[in-house]
Scaffold this active site. Structure first.
Site, mmCIF file in Angstrom:
data_model
loop_
_atom_site.group_PDB
_atom_site.id
_atom_site.type_symbol
_atom_site.label_atom_id
_atom_site.label_comp_id
_atom_site.label_asym_id
_atom_site.label_seq_id
_atom_site.Cartn_x
_atom_site.Cartn_y
_atom_site.Cartn_z
ATOM 1 N N THR A 77 -1.787 -0.590 -10.657
ATOM 2 C CA THR A 77 -0.157 -0.544 -10.678
ATOM 3 C C THR A 77 0.173 -0.748 -11.840
ATOM 4 O OG1 THR A 77 -0.346 -1.564 -8.262
ATOM 5 C CG2 THR A 77 1.912 -1.603 -9.835
ATOM 6 N N GLN A 184 -9.064 5.377 -6.055
ATOM 7 C CA GLN A 184 -10.212 5.566 -4.794
ATOM 8 C C GLN A 184 -11.190 6.359 -5.397
ATOM 9 O OE1 GLN A 184 -9.691 3.974 -2.058
ATOM 10 N NE2 GLN A 184 -7.825 3.111 -2.242
ATOM 11 N N THR A 245 -2.977 -11.262 -24.204
ATOM 12 C CA THR A 245 -4.373 -12.018 -24.427
ATOM 13 C C THR A 245 -5.351 -11.134 -23.256
ATOM 14 O OG1 THR A 245 -3.598 -14.023 -25.119
ATOM 15 C CG2 THR A 245 -5.952 -13.944 -24.440
ATOM 16 N N CYS A 331 3.074 -1.652 10.222
ATOM 17 C CA CYS A 331 3.741 -2.741 10.698
ATOM 18 C C CYS A 331 3.899 -3.999 9.945
ATOM 19 C CB CYS A 331 3.311 -3.003 12.119
ATOM 20 S SG CYS A 331 3.518 -1.812 13.192
HETATM 21 C C1 LIG Z 1 -5.033 0.232 -4.608
HETATM 22 C C2 LIG Z 1 -4.446 1.486 -5.258
HETATM 23 C C3 LIG Z 1 -3.467 1.259 -6.253
HETATM 24 C C4 LIG Z 1 -2.997 0.010 -6.723
HETATM 25 O O1 LIG Z 1 -3.904 -0.882 -7.494
HETATM 26 P P1 LIG Z 1 -3.900 -2.329 -7.927
HETATM 27 O O2 LIG Z 1 -5.129 -2.499 -8.947
HETATM 28 O O3 LIG Z 1 -3.972 -3.067 -6.779
HETATM 29 O O4 LIG Z 1 -2.477 -2.476 -8.631
HETATM 30 C C5 LIG Z 1 -2.797 2.427 -6.861
HETATM 31 N N1 LIG Z 1 -3.420 3.482 -6.380
HETATM 32 C C6 LIG Z 1 -3.792 3.650 -5.333
HETATM 33 C C7 LIG Z 1 -4.551 5.399 -5.009
HETATM 34 C C8 LIG Z 1 -4.697 2.725 -4.740
HETATM 35 O O5 LIG Z 1 -5.619 2.860 -3.829
#
Ligand SMILES: *Cc1c(COP(=O)(O)O)cnc(C)c1O
Length: 407
Positions: A77, A184, A245, A331
């Site tokens: 993220t 992924q 850090t 949900c």
């Molecule tokens: C899980 C996921 C994220 C977010 O990753 P985090 O490290 O949890 O912030 C972003 N893109 C895809 C495609 C994800 O599956």
């Protein structure tokens, strides 16, 4: 939770268990090797810095990058925010247009929405029924003011893989930067950023058997040399692009996770795709079952299946939380809106609501898969046996012609 209740985890696209070998590599960096990697004037710092440098090489190797092109973040993220906002800021004088896809992860879509509020123009490309974009449409959408194309390597809900090499070729020919969310994909199938012409790419530790709270943003240094504007102000770590850090144990962990994944990748992908096919073939023995997404260009470990006329959340209740999977009915939120990804593929609300995503992983066994398939199949049959809609369908009534009372 009763002691003899089984728990089978088939939700590896949400997060993965950490590999014990990763934990082992990390442990010393919490205690006796606790130094700050930015402490340049004593051995505590040097030891930490050396570990970070080594991890940088390990993750760079996984994606065919140079270690100087790796920026450590707190996860995907953050890396996504840094890539998209950072490019939008840095290249503002060149243009204010970004292209992305409707099936991207929320981290990408919401980042784009935030930029739209600041005057950036964003085009959201549609996908076909398999989740693929039209490459000609992508090319035609690129304007002189386009600075970035953001397209995920593979989708988290369906596993559909986008043709990154072709997309990279278009972006490079048109002179626009290409960012890919490979969360992924990294560690599961081969990725080479240079061969695919990708300029920025991210992934995260916790979806590749590493720790949570650590991720990577690759930023190309050559042909072209890309820069992103930092989104946090501070000490100027990570070549000034990400202050703070460094999370040394986490970084050691994602490095080790990358090394393990690379070693086992080919064999593991084969094992998982065989298991996945077994799951799918078993479910396809049932009536009225469809596999969602592209069944050719896809990740080896995931299947997304709709069981027509069976509501996914209800189905999950029949196996009593013994089997952890995801459903297309979101949900978790206040809304009852089904998956926007499945809807973008053209599925109606009913089919989207009746879907399950099973994502297998390194610790999934044959025996677990057999057990899960049996339980889920029984659940589908049970749900249908008590469903008036299924009965009507079996009687040959066209459900589309039925007038449901509204209230
Ligand atoms: C899980 C996921 C994220 C977010 O990753 P985090 O490290 O949890 O912030 C972003 N893109 C895809 C495609 C994800 O599956």
């Amino acid at each position: 939770m009763s002691a003899n209740k089984r728990l089978i985890y088939l939700d590896n696209n949400a997060t993965t268990a950490m590999d014990p070998r990763v934990l082992e590599a990390m442990l010393p960096y919490f205690t006796n090797k606790f130094g700050n990697a930015a402490s340049r004037n004593h051995p505590f710092g040097w030891v930490a810095e050396e570990a970070v440098d080594y991890a940088r090489e390990q993750v760079a190797k996984l994606i065919g990058a140079d270690e100087r092109e790796i920026i450590f973040t707190s996860g995907s993220t953050e890396a996504i925010n840094l890539a998209i906002k950072g490019v939008a800021d840095m290249y503002h004088s060149k243009g204010n247009h970004i292209i992305t896809v409707t099936t991207e992860h929320k981290a990408v879509l919401d980042t784009c929405h935030a930029l739209e509020k600041k005057g950036i123009e964003v085009t959201y490309l549609p996908v076909d029924e398999k989740g693929n974009i039209d490459l000609k449409e992508l090319e035609a959408t690129i304007r002189p003011t386009t600075v970035l194309v953001a397209i995920m390597y593979a989708n988290n809900e369906t596993g559909t893989i986008h043709p990154m090499k072709e997309i990279g070729e278009i972006c490079n020919r048109k002179g626009v930067l290409l960012f890919s969310d490979a969360t992924q994909v990294a560690g599961k199938i081969p990725v080479n950023v240079k061969e695919s012409g990708i300029h920025l790419l991210c992934f995260t530790g916790h979806k590749m058997y590493g720790p949570k709270g650590v991720g990577v943003l690759y930023v190309s240094r050559k042909n072209p040399r890309v820069k992103v504007t930092a989104q946090m102000d501070g000490g100027g770590h990570e070549r000034g692009m990400r202050s703070g850090t460094l999370n040394v144990p986490g970084i050691v962990g994602i490095g080790k996770a990358a090394e393990i994944a690379m070693k086992d990748m080919e064999e593991e992908a084969k094992r998982l795709s065989t298991l996945r096919d077994k799951v799918e073939n078993a479910f396809l023995q049932l009536e009225e079952v469809v596999v969602n997404g592209d069944t050719e260009q896809r990740m080896p470990h995931v299947t997304n299946i709709s069981f027509k006329h069976v509501e996914g959340e209800g189905l999950m209740m029949t196996f009593n939380q013994e089997i952890a999977v995801s459903s297309g009915s979101a949900c978790t939120s206040a809304s009852l809106e089904p998956s926007y990804v499945l809807k973008a593929l053209g599925l109606g609300d009913d089919l989207a609501h009746s879907s399950l995503r099973l994502s297998l992983g390194r610790f999934t066994t044959d025996e677990e898969v057999d057990y899960a398939v049996e339980k889920i199949s029984k659940g589908v049959e049970h749900m249908r046996s008590i469903s008036p809609i299924w009965e009507m369908y079996k009687e040959g009534i066209d459900l589309k012609s039925v007038k449901w009372s509204e209230h």
